[in-house]
Design an enzyme around this catalytic site. Sequence first.
Site, PDB file in Angstrom:
ATOM      1  N   VAL A  64       0.810  -1.231   0.000  1.00 22.39           N
ATOM      2  CA  VAL A  64       0.000   0.000   0.000  1.00 22.39           C
ATOM      3  C   VAL A  64       0.844   1.282   0.000  1.00 22.39           C
ATOM      4  CG1 VAL A  64      -1.999  -1.098   1.110  1.00 22.39           C
ATOM      5  CG2 VAL A  64      -0.269   0.046   2.540  1.00 22.39           C
ATOM      6  N   TYR A 156       2.757   4.624  15.919  1.00 20.05           N
ATOM      7  CA  TYR A 156       1.503   3.918  15.609  1.00 20.05           C
ATOM      8  C   TYR A 156       0.316   4.779  16.070  1.00 20.05           C
ATOM      9  CZ  TYR A 156      -2.167   0.326  15.888  1.00 20.05           C
ATOM     10  OH  TYR A 156      -3.340  -0.376  15.751  1.00 20.05           O
TER      11      TYR A 156
HETATM   12  N1  LIG Z   1      -5.707  -6.445  16.706  1.00 17.42           N
HETATM   13  C1  LIG Z   1      -6.099  -5.412  17.456  1.00 17.42           C
HETATM   14  O1  LIG Z   1      -6.394  -5.543  18.637  1.00 17.42           O
HETATM   15  C2  LIG Z   1      -6.196  -4.049  16.840  1.00 17.42           C
HETATM   16  C3  LIG Z   1      -6.501  -2.982  17.691  1.00 17.42           C
HETATM   17  C4  LIG Z   1      -6.607  -1.721  17.133  1.00 17.42           C
HETATM   18  C5  LIG Z   1      -6.461  -1.527  15.781  1.00 17.42           C
HETATM   19  N2  LIG Z   1      -6.164  -2.576  14.971  1.00 17.42           N
HETATM   20  C6  LIG Z   1      -5.988  -2.301  13.549  1.00 17.42           C
HETATM   21  O2  LIG Z   1      -6.610  -3.317  12.774  1.00 17.42           O
HETATM   22  C7  LIG Z   1      -5.843  -3.546  11.593  1.00 17.42           C
HETATM   23  C8  LIG Z   1      -5.443  -5.008  11.511  1.00 17.42           C
HETATM   24  O3  LIG Z   1      -4.726  -5.343  12.686  1.00 17.42           O
HETATM   25  P1  LIG Z   1      -4.142  -6.812  12.927  1.00 17.42           P
HETATM   26  O4  LIG Z   1      -3.968  -6.959  14.390  1.00 17.42           O
HETATM   27  O5  LIG Z   1      -4.945  -7.811  12.174  1.00 17.42           O
HETATM   28  O6  LIG Z   1      -2.674  -6.665  12.248  1.00 17.42           O
HETATM   29  P2  LIG Z   1      -1.709  -7.789  11.632  1.00 17.42           P
HETATM   30  O7  LIG Z   1      -0.328  -7.297  11.834  1.00 17.42           O
HETATM   31  O8  LIG Z   1      -2.065  -9.135  12.166  1.00 17.42           O
HETATM   32  O9  LIG Z   1      -2.065  -7.791  10.066  1.00 17.42           O
HETATM   33  C9  LIG Z   1      -1.698  -6.733   9.245  1.00 17.42           C
HETATM   34  C10 LIG Z   1      -1.697  -7.229   7.812  1.00 17.42           C
HETATM   35  O10 LIG Z   1      -1.274  -6.122   6.986  1.00 17.42           O
HETATM   36  C11 LIG Z   1      -0.316  -6.594   6.050  1.00 17.42           C
HETATM   37  N3  LIG Z   1       0.585  -5.492   5.628  1.00 17.42           N
HETATM   38  C12 LIG Z   1       1.613  -4.957   6.338  1.00 17.42           C
HETATM   39  N4  LIG Z   1       2.233  -4.022   5.598  1.00 17.42           N
HETATM   40  C13 LIG Z   1       1.584  -3.947   4.414  1.00 17.42           C
HETATM   41  C14 LIG Z   1       1.763  -3.175   3.231  1.00 17.42           C
HETATM   42  N5  LIG Z   1       2.766  -2.290   3.130  1.00 17.42           N
HETATM   43  N6  LIG Z   1       0.905  -3.361   2.201  1.00 17.42           N
HETATM   44  C15 LIG Z   1      -0.091  -4.285   2.286  1.00 17.42           C
HETATM   45  N7  LIG Z   1      -0.294  -5.060   3.365  1.00 17.42           N
HETATM   46  C16 LIG Z   1       0.526  -4.896   4.425  1.00 17.42           C
HETATM   47  C17 LIG Z   1       0.434  -7.706   6.778  1.00 17.42           C
HETATM   48  O11 LIG Z   1       1.093  -8.588   5.865  1.00 17.42           O
HETATM   49  C18 LIG Z   1      -0.710  -8.366   7.559  1.00 17.42           C
HETATM   50  O12 LIG Z   1      -1.319  -9.398   6.796  1.00 17.42           O
HETATM   51  C19 LIG Z   1      -4.650  -2.603  11.646  1.00 17.42           C
HETATM   52  O13 LIG Z   1      -4.974  -1.411  10.953  1.00 17.42           O
HETATM   53  C20 LIG Z   1      -4.522  -2.317  13.130  1.00 17.42           C
HETATM   54  O14 LIG Z   1      -3.897  -1.080  13.388  1.00 17.42           O
HETATM   55  C21 LIG Z   1      -6.013  -3.831  15.476  1.00 17.42           C
END
Ligand SMILES: NC(=O)c1ccc[n+]([C@@H]2O[C@H](COP(=O)([O-])OP(=O)(O)OC[C@H]3O[C@@H](n4cnc5c(N)ncnc54)[C@H](O)[C@@H]3O)[C@@H](O)[C@H]2O)c1
Length: 249
Positions: A64, A156
Amino acid sequence: MFSLTGQAAFVTGAGRGLGEAIARGLSEAGARIVLADIDGDAAHAVATAMQSEGRECIAMPLDVRDEAAFARCFDAAVQRFGAIDVMVNNAALTPSTSLWDIGADEWDDVMAINLRGSFFGCRIAGRHMRERKSGRIVNLSSMAGQQASTATGVHYAASKAALLALTRSFAQELAPSGVTVNAIAPAAIRSPVLDAMDESRQRALQATIPLRRFGEGREVAAAVVYLASEAGAFTTGATLDLNGGRFMR
Ligand SMILES: NC(=O)c1ccc[n+]([C@@H]2O[C@H](COP(=O)([O-])OP(=O)(O)OC[C@H]3O[C@@H](n4cnc5c(N)ncnc54)[C@H](O)[C@@H]3O)[C@@H](O)[C@H]2O)c1
């Protein structure tokens, strides 16, 4: 009111975690899905599993950070499905480096993926949806963007706070075209990032959640389905909190 039958959705970072759960939730609601991820193999594995369950979806490798590649990937998805009705900007990096130790490269990388990547996603999908006079964009922010937190890094948190401002600007810009743009602000949802924390840290975190449990990916997916469906048609520029009561406002 929650059906997405006949629609197509593009989900970034769909190779694992919440992105995968969101892709599955949108698919269960009837949408055809584009799973885009920098880890093309992971996206492909999720797509293969979903296809074996009878779901219509395709996987695409996508970084992205690269606007031209993002636009090509989005165009290919439009070619394949005729249009994209729902865009979910979910891809992110979640480092927890202390603010005293964050180097310039790490700072830039987090901003480039979490914020600039979502900006590109909103703009590329926004142009397409503006023309069609319909569409839904959902950005994955975080409670870390609303309240100080030690669980994740300051870069972040700053990227996720800025994403809320970006969401409101795109919502304002696209409202006259009938396109809604909203943010979801989750916290402590079961995911690979959370599972990687040691157990004592997980227990301490759980104790701070009024509902006394972690959230589930499918609960985040349900919120995305709501915002993407007819049920969410009058909601735009909003931040939907999914945090078990940790941040009430
Ligand atoms: N898990 C939580 O509790 C939580 C809490 C708050 C916010 N979020 C948000 O939810 C979203 C997903 O979180 P998650 O915990 O599943 O994260 P994760 O790290 O498990 O997954 C992130 C995914 O994004 C992909 N990615 C990373 N860099 C990329 C790039 N440059 N281009 C395309 N894809 C890319 C990774 O390969 C991975 O599959 C994120 O935006 C995170 O900030 C999650």
